[in-house]
Scaffold this motif. Structure first.
Motif, PDB file in Angstrom:
ATOM      1  N   TRP B  10      53.047  16.675  48.951  1.00 18.77           N
ATOM      2  CA  TRP B  10      51.962  16.316  47.700  1.00 18.77           C
ATOM      3  C   TRP B  10      51.763  17.606  47.099  1.00 18.77           C
ATOM      4  N   LEU B  14      51.992  18.425  43.451  1.00 18.20           N
ATOM      5  CA  LEU B  14      50.896  18.718  42.553  1.00 18.20           C
ATOM      6  C   LEU B  14      50.996  20.399  41.846  1.00 18.20           C
ATOM      7  N   GLN B  15      51.822  21.130  42.426  1.00 22.23           N
ATOM      8  CA  GLN B  15      51.903  22.513  41.887  1.00 22.23           C
ATOM      9  C   GLN B  15      53.192  22.413  41.039  1.00 22.23           C
ATOM     10  N   ARG B  21      53.698  16.840  38.438  1.00 27.36           N
ATOM     11  CA  ARG B  21      52.230  17.076  38.507  1.00 27.36           C
ATOM     12  C   ARG B  21      51.428  15.727  38.213  1.00 27.36           C
ATOM     13  N   ALA B  24      52.052  12.616  40.332  1.00 26.88           N
ATOM     14  CA  ALA B  24      51.131  12.926  41.604  1.00 26.88           C
ATOM     15  C   ALA B  24      49.704  12.684  41.396  1.00 26.88           C
ATOM     16  N   VAL B  25      49.356  13.157  40.307  1.00 29.90           N
ATOM     17  CA  VAL B  25      47.541  13.013  40.122  1.00 29.90           C
ATOM     18  C   VAL B  25      47.318  11.531  39.927  1.00 29.90           C
ATOM     19  N   LEU B  62      41.939  19.296  43.088  1.00 27.16           N
ATOM     20  CA  LEU B  62      42.887  19.936  42.441  1.00 27.16           C
ATOM     21  C   LEU B  62      42.333  21.350  42.444  1.00 27.16           C
TER      22      LEU B  62
END
Lengths: 79, 203
Positions: B10, B14-15, B21, B24-25, B62
């Motif tokens: 994850w 997310l990075q 990203r 994933a969000v 986040l």
């Protein structure tokens, strides 16, 4: 306003069940995810997380959030 | 169930680059919404749509990625943050909607001891003795701020709401309440009254 009989009974109950708690709400929150996973898998609570268990017995707000978290996590498990 | 934080998929997503990203969000948003839809559906009058807090929760998650230590699954950690935000908002809205007059509170913890015309039973005598001592302990061992915290909780307000109304914070109010309980309990124990004796008259 004086306390009602019910409030006196509630206060006495709170006093009787009071126990030393070394965490505050933020300290409990920082370990809550880990504690929730231990709880959901019915594993024995490690010594490092026992303080979370104590805090949840003492703090109705954190306990309510913990129960809400368990419900949310179970909903995710059920897909 | 635990993982090394830096290796969590994850976190990597997310990075990662923008498409990764964004995907994933979106996935995390759907998970949080599903979890909160369950947990917020029957608390504090459920006067809030989970959709209303998902965005705030996502932003908080986040912005806190560097605090994820991998001691739990990423999704458990994220749900913990989202749940606290969701339930706090529910509480705030619920108590905002309740008339202030009906739940206003002061710092008095005065107990009116009932006077019975009949001869009191042994049980009534015990309760009278214990409530009399409780009143003495309140007056001699609690601060005004501790009395205020207890009064708020006895009026049915959660710690968070007592904090909001007294210009304090949740941790401080909890500590006031906790220390007061321990002081009162110690006061009873000094005269040989234990938790069982107290429970015996509090029912």
């Amino acid at each position: 306003m004086p306390l009602t009989n019910e409030q006196v009974s509630n206060l006495l109950g709170m006093v009787a069940s009071g126990e030393p708690d070394r965490l505050d709400c933020n300290g409990c929150f920082e370990q809550l995810a880990e504690f929730a996973e231990v709880h959901l898998t019915s594993r024995e609570i490690p010594a490092a997380l026992r303080a979370v268990e104590t805090h949840l017995r003492q703090c109705a707000c954190c306990n309510d959030e913990f129960n809400a978290l368990l419900e949310g996590l179970r909903a995710l498990q059920e897909g | 169930m635990t993982s090394v934080a830096g290796e969590d998929p994850w976190l990597e997503r997310l990075q990662g680059d923008v498409p990764q990203r964004n995907a994933a969000v979106a996935e995390l948003r759907e998970l949080i919404l599903r979890g909160l839809s369950q947990s917020m559906s029957h608390r504090y009058g459920s006067g809030l749509n989970p959709e209303d807090v998902v965005q705030e929760a996502l932003i908080k998650i986040l912005n806190s990625l560097d605090k994820f230590e991998g001691r739990s699954r990423f999704t458990t950690w994220a749900m913990t943050i989202a749940t606290r935000i969701g339930i706090s908002e529910l509480r705030r809205k619920h108590f905002q909607d309740v008339s202030l007059d009906s739940i206003s509170f002061d710092d008095s913890l005065r107990i009116e001891l009932a006077v019975s015309k009949d001869s009191p039973s042994g049980e009534q005598l015990d309760r009278r003795k214990i409530t009399q001592l409780l009143q003495e302990l309140i007056e001699t061992s609690l601060t005004d701020r501790q009395k205020l915290a207890i009064r708020g909780l006895l009026e049915g307000l959660p710690v968070e709401e007592v904090a909001r109304r007294t210009g304090s914070n949740r941790n401080a109010v909890y500590k006031l309440f906790h220390d007061a309980r321990i002081r009162l309990r110690a006061g009873f124990e000094r005269v040989g009254i234990g938790p069982d004796d107290i429970n015996g008259v509090s029912a």
